[in-house]
Design an enzyme around this catalytic site. Structure first.
Site, PDB file in Angstrom:
ATOM      1  N   GLY A   1       0.842  -1.194   0.000  1.00 11.80           N
ATOM      2  CA  GLY A   1       0.000   0.000   0.000  1.00 11.80           C
ATOM      3  C   GLY A   1       0.876   1.242   0.000  1.00 11.80           C
ATOM      4  O   GLY A   1       2.091   1.166   0.208  1.00 11.80           O
TER       5      GLY A   1
ATOM      6  N   TYR B   1      -0.398 -17.984  -0.842  1.00 14.93           N
ATOM      7  CA  TYR B   1      -1.562 -17.095  -0.970  1.00 14.93           C
ATOM      8  C   TYR B   1      -2.858 -17.912  -0.968  1.00 14.93           C
ATOM      9  O   TYR B   1      -3.769 -17.654  -0.176  1.00 14.93           O
ATOM     10  CB  TYR B   1      -1.426 -16.299  -2.271  1.00 14.93           C
ATOM     11  CG  TYR B   1      -2.515 -15.291  -2.526  1.00 14.93           C
ATOM     12  CD1 TYR B   1      -2.576 -14.095  -1.821  1.00 14.93           C
ATOM     13  CD2 TYR B   1      -3.482 -15.520  -3.511  1.00 14.93           C
ATOM     14  CE1 TYR B   1      -3.564 -13.155  -2.086  1.00 14.93           C
ATOM     15  CE2 TYR B   1      -4.469 -14.575  -3.782  1.00 14.93           C
ATOM     16  CZ  TYR B   1      -4.508 -13.395  -3.071  1.00 14.93           C
ATOM     17  OH  TYR B   1      -5.487 -12.466  -3.340  1.00 14.93           O
TER      18      TYR B   1
ATOM     19  N   THR C   1      -9.578  -7.901 -10.236  1.00 13.56           N
ATOM     20  CA  THR C   1     -10.129  -6.541 -10.247  1.00 13.56           C
ATOM     21  C   THR C   1      -9.020  -5.547 -10.592  1.00 13.56           C
ATOM     22  O   THR C   1      -7.867  -5.742 -10.203  1.00 13.56           O
ATOM     23  CB  THR C   1     -10.746  -6.231  -8.870  1.00 13.56           C
ATOM     24  OG1 THR C   1     -11.760  -7.203  -8.622  1.00 13.56           O
ATOM     25  CG2 THR C   1     -11.364  -4.852  -8.827  1.00 13.56           C
TER      26      THR C   1
ATOM     27  N   ARG D   1       0.560  -7.153 -11.681  1.00 16.05           N
ATOM     28  CA  ARG D   1      -0.614  -7.828 -12.228  1.00 16.05           C
ATOM     29  C   ARG D   1      -0.802  -7.411 -13.686  1.00 16.05           C
ATOM     30  O   ARG D   1      -0.278  -6.395 -14.136  1.00 16.05           O
ATOM     31  CB  ARG D   1      -1.842  -7.539 -11.359  1.00 16.05           C
ATOM     32  CG  ARG D   1      -1.788  -8.380 -10.094  1.00 16.05           C
ATOM     33  CD  ARG D   1      -2.933  -8.112  -9.159  1.00 16.05           C
ATOM     34  NE  ARG D   1      -2.705  -6.939  -8.325  1.00 16.05           N
ATOM     35  CZ  ARG D   1      -3.491  -6.583  -7.313  1.00 16.05           C
ATOM     36  NH1 ARG D   1      -4.546  -7.297  -7.029  1.00 16.05           N
ATOM     37  NH2 ARG D   1      -3.214  -5.515  -6.593  1.00 16.05           N
TER      38      ARG D   1
HETATM   39  P1  NAD Z   1      -2.921  -4.486  -2.460  1.00  9.80           P
HETATM   40  O1  NAD Z   1      -1.627  -5.228  -2.413  1.00  9.80           O
HETATM   41  O2  NAD Z   1      -2.979  -3.209  -3.209  1.00  9.80           O
HETATM   42  O3  NAD Z   1      -3.469  -4.206  -0.992  1.00  9.80           O
HETATM   43  C1  NAD Z   1      -3.171  -4.977   0.116  1.00  9.80           C
HETATM   44  C2  NAD Z   1      -2.907  -4.044   1.281  1.00  9.80           C
HETATM   45  O4  NAD Z   1      -2.637  -4.839   2.462  1.00  9.80           O
HETATM   46  C3  NAD Z   1      -1.687  -3.162   1.057  1.00  9.80           C
HETATM   47  O5  NAD Z   1      -1.993  -1.828   1.386  1.00  9.80           O
HETATM   48  C4  NAD Z   1      -0.638  -3.752   1.995  1.00  9.80           C
HETATM   49  O6  NAD Z   1       0.321  -2.811   2.421  1.00  9.80           O
HETATM   50  C5  NAD Z   1      -1.505  -4.281   3.105  1.00  9.80           C
HETATM   51  N1  NAD Z   1      -0.859  -5.363   3.883  1.00  9.80           N
HETATM   52  C6  NAD Z   1      -0.219  -6.460   3.399  1.00  9.80           C
HETATM   53  N2  NAD Z   1       0.235  -7.212   4.408  1.00  9.80           N
HETATM   54  C7  NAD Z   1      -0.146  -6.581   5.563  1.00  9.80           C
HETATM   55  C8  NAD Z   1       0.045  -6.855   6.949  1.00  9.80           C
HETATM   56  N3  NAD Z   1       0.708  -7.946   7.355  1.00  9.80           N
HETATM   57  N4  NAD Z   1      -0.453  -5.983   7.853  1.00  9.80           N
HETATM   58  C9  NAD Z   1      -1.120  -4.853   7.449  1.00  9.80           C
HETATM   59  N5  NAD Z   1      -1.318  -4.550   6.166  1.00  9.80           N
HETATM   60  C10 NAD Z   1      -0.836  -5.400   5.221  1.00  9.80           C
HETATM   61  O7  NAD Z   1      -3.997  -5.535  -3.046  1.00  9.80           O
HETATM   62  P2  NAD Z   1      -5.527  -5.344  -3.401  1.00  9.80           P
HETATM   63  O8  NAD Z   1      -5.700  -5.708  -4.816  1.00  9.80           O
HETATM   64  O9  NAD Z   1      -6.016  -4.048  -2.915  1.00  9.80           O
HETATM   65  O10 NAD Z   1      -6.175  -6.518  -2.536  1.00  9.80           O
HETATM   66  C11 NAD Z   1      -6.843  -6.266  -1.313  1.00  9.80           C
HETATM   67  C12 NAD Z   1      -7.431  -7.571  -0.797  1.00  9.80           C
HETATM   68  O11 NAD Z   1      -8.346  -8.108  -1.748  1.00  9.80           O
HETATM   69  C13 NAD Z   1      -6.374  -8.638  -0.540  1.00  9.80           C
HETATM   70  O12 NAD Z   1      -6.710  -9.335   0.629  1.00  9.80           O
HETATM   71  C14 NAD Z   1      -6.502  -9.540  -1.751  1.00  9.80           C
HETATM   72  O13 NAD Z   1      -6.130 -10.872  -1.439  1.00  9.80           O
HETATM   73  C15 NAD Z   1      -7.984  -9.437  -2.067  1.00  9.80           C
HETATM   74  N6  NAD Z   1      -8.205  -9.720  -3.495  1.00  9.80           N
HETATM   75  C16 NAD Z   1      -7.905  -8.807  -4.445  1.00  9.80           C
HETATM   76  C17 NAD Z   1      -8.105  -9.126  -5.794  1.00  9.80           C
HETATM   77  C18 NAD Z   1      -7.820  -8.154  -6.892  1.00  9.80           C
HETATM   78  O14 NAD Z   1      -7.939  -8.525  -8.062  1.00  9.80           O
HETATM   79  N7  NAD Z   1      -7.482  -6.913  -6.643  1.00  9.80           N
HETATM   80  C19 NAD Z   1      -8.586 -10.401  -6.149  1.00  9.80           C
HETATM   81  C20 NAD Z   1      -8.853 -11.313  -5.114  1.00  9.80           C
HETATM   82  C21 NAD Z   1      -8.688 -10.959  -3.800  1.00  9.80           C
HETATM   83  N1  UDP Z   2       0.303 -12.194 -17.071  1.00  9.57           N
HETATM   84  C1  UDP Z   2       0.936 -11.930 -18.283  1.00  9.57           C
HETATM   85  N2  UDP Z   2       1.815 -10.892 -18.335  1.00  9.57           N
HETATM   86  C2  UDP Z   2       2.075 -10.089 -17.265  1.00  9.57           C
HETATM   87  C3  UDP Z   2       1.417 -10.348 -16.033  1.00  9.57           C
HETATM   88  C4  UDP Z   2       0.541 -11.417 -15.979  1.00  9.57           C
HETATM   89  O1  UDP Z   2       0.714 -12.634 -19.280  1.00  9.57           O
HETATM   90  O2  UDP Z   2       2.875  -9.152 -17.419  1.00  9.57           O
HETATM   91  C5  UDP Z   2      -0.672 -13.294 -17.007  1.00  9.57           C
HETATM   92  C6  UDP Z   2      -0.465 -14.272 -15.851  1.00  9.57           C
HETATM   93  O3  UDP Z   2       0.426 -15.287 -16.230  1.00  9.57           O
HETATM   94  C7  UDP Z   2      -1.877 -14.780 -15.624  1.00  9.57           C
HETATM   95  C8  UDP Z   2      -2.758 -13.582 -15.986  1.00  9.57           C
HETATM   96  O4  UDP Z   2      -1.959 -12.727 -16.782  1.00  9.57           O
HETATM   97  O5  UDP Z   2      -2.169 -15.839 -16.507  1.00  9.57           O
HETATM   98  C9  UDP Z   2      -3.271 -12.815 -14.766  1.00  9.57           C
HETATM   99  O6  UDP Z   2      -2.156 -12.526 -13.953  1.00  9.57           O
HETATM  100  P1  UDP Z   2      -2.263 -11.635 -12.628  1.00  9.57           P
HETATM  101  O7  UDP Z   2      -0.929 -11.684 -11.966  1.00  9.57           O
HETATM  102  O8  UDP Z   2      -2.831 -10.309 -12.985  1.00  9.57           O
HETATM  103  O9  UDP Z   2      -3.377 -12.355 -11.741  1.00  9.57           O
HETATM  104  P2  UDP Z   2      -3.665 -13.874 -11.314  1.00  9.57           P
HETATM  105  O10 UDP Z   2      -2.741 -14.805 -12.034  1.00  9.57           O
HETATM  106  O11 UDP Z   2      -3.439 -13.878  -9.841  1.00  9.57           O
HETATM  107  O12 UDP Z   2      -5.066 -14.072 -11.726  1.00  9.57           O
END
Ligand code: NAD
Ligand code: UDP
Length: 318
Positions: free
Chosen positions: A36, A143, A173, A184
């Site tokens: 973050g 994870y 997302t 990502r």
């Molecule tokens: P992000 O990495 O931007 O946010 C995660 C936040 O958690 C960061 O601000 C980080 O500093 C904080 N953090 C990590 N470890 C910590 C700890 N030990 N103590 C306190 N803070 C900590 O990721 P995001 O995309 O915003 O994801 C947020 C949540 O949603 C996560 O739990 C993630 O697993 C879940 N999620 C996100 C997606 C997505 O596509 N964005 C998909 C599935 C699940």
């Molecule tokens: N990916 C890719 N190029 C990149 C980053 C990711 O082709 O520069 C692919 C990755 O191998 C996966 C998909 O895109 O198949 C989504 O990856 P991401 O890390 O965004 O999310 P997740 O795999 O956790 O769904």
């Protein structure tokens, strides 16, 4: 209400904090700033209803709140694999600490779980009843298994201690506030296209993902928290499925970039397909996403353009 958002300085967390403040709540944001950034919440720091605590959820803490959204956990593969033991601890010990707090203060608590609990799925699209296909030994397991164990803890606190839980499973997302080096796929492709560097496709780009725009996701998460129909798990995501190559083509077209595509090895255990079945969210929350990929990318690209311009200006000053 007074609401705790763990991981509130991250991508989704910062959008959620802003949304909750707009609704008139008090927000306590707890984040260790691993992935973050203070910049994500900079505009909130002067708001009297907002409080930032730099803290690691693995260490116990106490806050008096009415609701807890537990988002703390790095979400990008490069970040969660950087220190995999810490990732598991964050999900598991972090969940225990937050659930213990919810129990003590009688708060409702929502877990940000993930489509990764389905692993590399052999059922398509994935409904909540599907139990998944996760490799317990691979590089993604810290994870996937951490999040699976957190779900187990949520349901055990619910059955054993009557903690008022909600669990949502979030699918890929994207949107503004993602880090340019987040790793990502959406942020990587946009940043590479804007810098006119090659877009890095892992494997042959035929694997699929279904991309949800952040505003839709936050709406679904807030609805899941504030209803009494279902504790979950509930899938929240956009069911429009694309191959990674199709995503690359869309990004190149929208940015009008001359970049080429280059192909790199597919990371171990990379899921080949992913698409949420959102029937339950439609039925229980009356929710479905509104923003199509094209429109979401059109809203996200200007954020990265601005960020890269700022970085270039700062570099020029140095
Ligand atoms: P992000 O990495 O931007 O946010 C995660 C936040 O958690 C960061 O601000 C980080 O500093 C904080 N953090 C990590 N470890 C910590 C700890 N030990 N103590 C306190 N803070 C900590 O990721 P995001 O995309 O915003 O994801 C947020 C949540 O949603 C996560 O739990 C993630 O697993 C879940 N999620 C996100 C997606 C997505 O596509 N964005 C998909 C599935 C699940
Ligand atoms: N990916 C890719 N190029 C990149 C980053 C990711 O082709 O520069 C692919 C990755 O191998 C996966 C998909 O895109 O198949 C989504 O990856 P991401 O890390 O965004 O999310 P997740 O795999 O956790 O769904």
């Amino acid at each position: 209400m007074r609401i705790l958002v763990t991981g509130g300085a991250g991508f989704l967390g910062s959008h959620l904090c802003k949304r909750l403040l707009r609704e008139g709540h008090e927000v306590v944001c707890v984040d260790n700033l691993f992935t973050g950034r203070k910049a994500n919440i900079a505009e909130l720091l002067n708001d009297p209803n907002f409080e930032f605590m730099r803290h690691d959820v693995v260490d116990e803490f106490k806050v008096e709140v009415d609701q807890i959204y537990n988002l703390a956990c790095p979400a990008s593969p490069i970040h969660y694999q950087y220190n995999p033991i810490k990732t598991t601890k964050t999900s598991v010990v972090g969940a225990i600490n937050c659930l213990g707090m919810a129990k003590r203060v009688n708060a409702r608590i929502l877990q940000a779980s993930t489509s990764e609990v389905y692993g590399d799925p052999d059922v398509h699209p994935q409904p909540e009843a599907y139990r998944g296909n996760v490799n317990t030994l691979g590089p993604r397991a810290c994870y996937d298994e951490g999040k699976r164990c957190a779900e187990t803890l949520f349901f055990d606190y619910y059955r054993q201690n009557q903690v008022d839980i909600r669990v949502v499973r979030i699918f890929n997302t994207y949107g503004p506030q993602m880090l340019p080096d987040d790793g990502r796929v959406v942020s990587n492709f946009i940043v590479q296209a804007l810098r006119e560097e090659p877009l890095t496709l892992y494997g042959d780009g035929s694997q699929t993902r279904s991309f949800c725009y952040v505003d839709d996701l936050i709406e679904g998460m807030v609805l899941a928290m504030n209803q009494d129909e279902a504790v979950g798990p509930i899938n929240i995501g956009n069911p429009d499925e694309f191959t990674i190559k199709e995503l690359a083509e869309k990004v190149l077209a929208l940015t009008e970039s001359p970049s080429e595509m280059i192909f790199k090895p597919l990371p171990e255990d990379d899921p080949m397909q992913r698409q949420p079945d959102i029937s339950l969210a439609k039925e229980k929350l009356g929710w479905e996403p509104k923003v199509k990929l094209q429109e979401g990318l059109e809203r996200t690209i200007p954020y990265f353009e601005h960020l890269l311009e700022e970085t270039a200006e700062e570099t020029a000053k140095v």
